[in-house]
Design an enzyme around this catalytic site. Sequence first.
Site, mmCIF file in Angstrom:
data_model
loop_
_atom_site.group_PDB
_atom_site.id
_atom_site.type_symbol
_atom_site.label_atom_id
_atom_site.label_comp_id
_atom_site.label_asym_id
_atom_site.label_seq_id
_atom_site.Cartn_x
_atom_site.Cartn_y
_atom_site.Cartn_z
ATOM 1 N N LYS A 92 0.856 -1.200 0.000
ATOM 2 C CA LYS A 92 0.000 0.000 0.000
ATOM 3 C C LYS A 92 0.887 1.242 0.000
ATOM 4 C CE LYS A 92 0.768 1.543 4.393
ATOM 5 N NZ LYS A 92 1.530 2.684 4.699
ATOM 6 N N GLY A 121 7.530 1.532 4.734
ATOM 7 C CA GLY A 121 6.304 2.335 4.789
ATOM 8 C C GLY A 121 5.283 1.839 3.783
ATOM 9 N N ALA A 135 3.808 -1.375 4.150
ATOM 10 C CA ALA A 135 3.011 -2.412 4.818
ATOM 11 C C ALA A 135 3.254 -3.820 4.261
ATOM 12 C CB ALA A 135 1.524 -2.065 4.787
ATOM 13 N N ASP A 144 -1.846 -1.813 10.396
ATOM 14 C CA ASP A 144 -2.033 -1.769 8.935
ATOM 15 C C ASP A 144 -2.678 -3.044 8.392
ATOM 16 O OD1 ASP A 144 -1.055 0.729 8.538
ATOM 17 O OD2 ASP A 144 0.958 0.109 7.941
HETATM 18 P P1 ATP Z 1 4.162 -0.264 7.748
HETATM 19 O O1 ATP Z 1 3.962 0.551 6.519
HETATM 20 O O2 ATP Z 1 2.964 -1.148 8.092
HETATM 21 O O3 ATP Z 1 4.689 0.490 8.930
HETATM 22 P P2 ATP Z 1 6.639 -1.194 6.755
HETATM 23 O O4 ATP Z 1 6.489 -1.286 5.272
HETATM 24 O O5 ATP Z 1 7.259 0.059 7.261
HETATM 25 O O6 ATP Z 1 5.224 -1.382 7.408
HETATM 26 P P3 ATP Z 1 7.411 -3.929 6.989
HETATM 27 O O7 ATP Z 1 8.064 -4.207 5.688
HETATM 28 O O8 ATP Z 1 6.042 -4.456 7.174
HETATM 29 O O9 ATP Z 1 7.443 -2.366 7.296
HETATM 30 O O10 ATP Z 1 8.405 -4.440 8.133
HETATM 31 C C1 ATP Z 1 8.539 -3.781 9.338
HETATM 32 C C2 ATP Z 1 9.237 -4.679 10.335
HETATM 33 O O11 ATP Z 1 8.527 -5.897 10.453
HETATM 34 C C3 ATP Z 1 10.660 -5.047 9.974
HETATM 35 O O12 ATP Z 1 11.429 -4.812 11.108
HETATM 36 C C4 ATP Z 1 10.637 -6.527 9.682
HETATM 37 O O13 ATP Z 1 11.770 -7.191 10.169
HETATM 38 C C5 ATP Z 1 9.405 -7.004 10.433
HETATM 39 N N1 ATP Z 1 8.705 -8.095 9.752
HETATM 40 C C6 ATP Z 1 8.118 -9.116 10.379
HETATM 41 N N2 ATP Z 1 7.551 -9.944 9.506
HETATM 42 C C7 ATP Z 1 7.767 -9.451 8.281
HETATM 43 C C8 ATP Z 1 7.419 -9.887 6.970
HETATM 44 N N3 ATP Z 1 6.715 -11.015 6.745
HETATM 45 N N4 ATP Z 1 7.794 -9.118 5.931
HETATM 46 C C9 ATP Z 1 8.462 -7.961 6.152
HETATM 47 N N5 ATP Z 1 8.836 -7.527 7.369
HETATM 48 C C10 ATP Z 1 8.492 -8.248 8.431
#
Ligand code: ATP
Length: 312
Positions: free
Chosen positions: A11, A106, A108, A144
């Site tokens: 997203k 960022g 998700a 999220d």
């Molecule tokens: P959001 O936008 O919801 O804040 P994000 O894109 O910033 O998410 P993610 O890629 O979802 O971040 O990962 C954030 C944290 O979650 C990382 O520290 C990662 O190690 C952990 N994590 C746990 N499970 C997963 C997974 N299946 N895929 C990616 N990261 C994961």
Amino acid sequence: MKKINLNSFAKINLSLDVLGVLDNGFHQVSMIMQQILLCDDLLIRWREEPKNDCVTVSVSTNRYFLPTDERNLAYRAAALIAEKYGHGRSGHISIDIKKRIPVSAGLAGGSGNAAAVLHGLNILWDLGLSLNDLIRISSELGSDIPFCVMGQAAADKTLKPRFAGDPLACHCALATGTGTNLTPLKHGLHSHLVLSKPPISVSTATAYKGIDSMTIDRHPDNDEMIKGLENGSLELIRKNMVNVLENFTLRRYPIVAQTKARMQELCDSDCVMMSGSGPAVFGLCRNIRQSKQLCGEMLALNKESFWTRTTW
Ligand code: ATP
């Protein structure tokens, strides 16, 4: 053995506003989330093992640095379903994740993986859970994830027919409260885009905390943005493409500011924004050709740059 393949889509935030902080430290937000086509592939398998008398879970992924134990959100989603609906079952859930979505960006990505596991086990275990049930369960895992549950119901080719006609299955939503209060928006954004992620990670909690003491002079008007989406008015959409977390992330991490500035030089400057707490930055493009060209230029700055489009 039973198995299912599902896509878990990323997203972007078309807007992100912080309205205040609650006593428990949680932030009250108002943001518009839009699903995009960039996705991870999940293969979820269920193998009955009557002798074991319990449900076990394992996760594998093509990203060596990701945890595969209970720190992985996909693992946690499976463990939650096992806790709620696993009584009397015995066997092994294995989840293989082919990641394309940049991690900690960022976008998700992890939340989407968890959402796919909830959908997958609902089918493999014949749980008969409605979309509303899945959304409720997913809110126990992270803020999220409910949006990702809704988005996957609308976009994944296996799930789409199951949830056809359910208004909760949507590609775009307004999130309020602490981010889990979701209003599906019938009209999302139809646009090609480029994503570019600098090689750093930004902690979501730190970014939110970082703006607590800041005076923020520009906020999105989400009612106007929704009007823009309904009328297909790119002008209203662009005007409200504001992410208040940029105030922190762009200042703290110059490479994110540099990524945004470079993208603004290369496409219309008012439709470039950071997604979530960053560091991924996206820029809307007029067509697929422009997105491929812009992506080529951004690759010179950030290896993790992609051309893609919103889902609809
Ligand atoms: P959001 O936008 O919801 O804040 P994000 O894109 O910033 O998410 P993610 O890629 O979802 O971040 O990962 C954030 C944290 O979650 C990382 O520290 C990662 O190690 C952990 N994590 C746990 N499970 C997963 C997974 N299946 N895929 C990616 N990261 C994961």
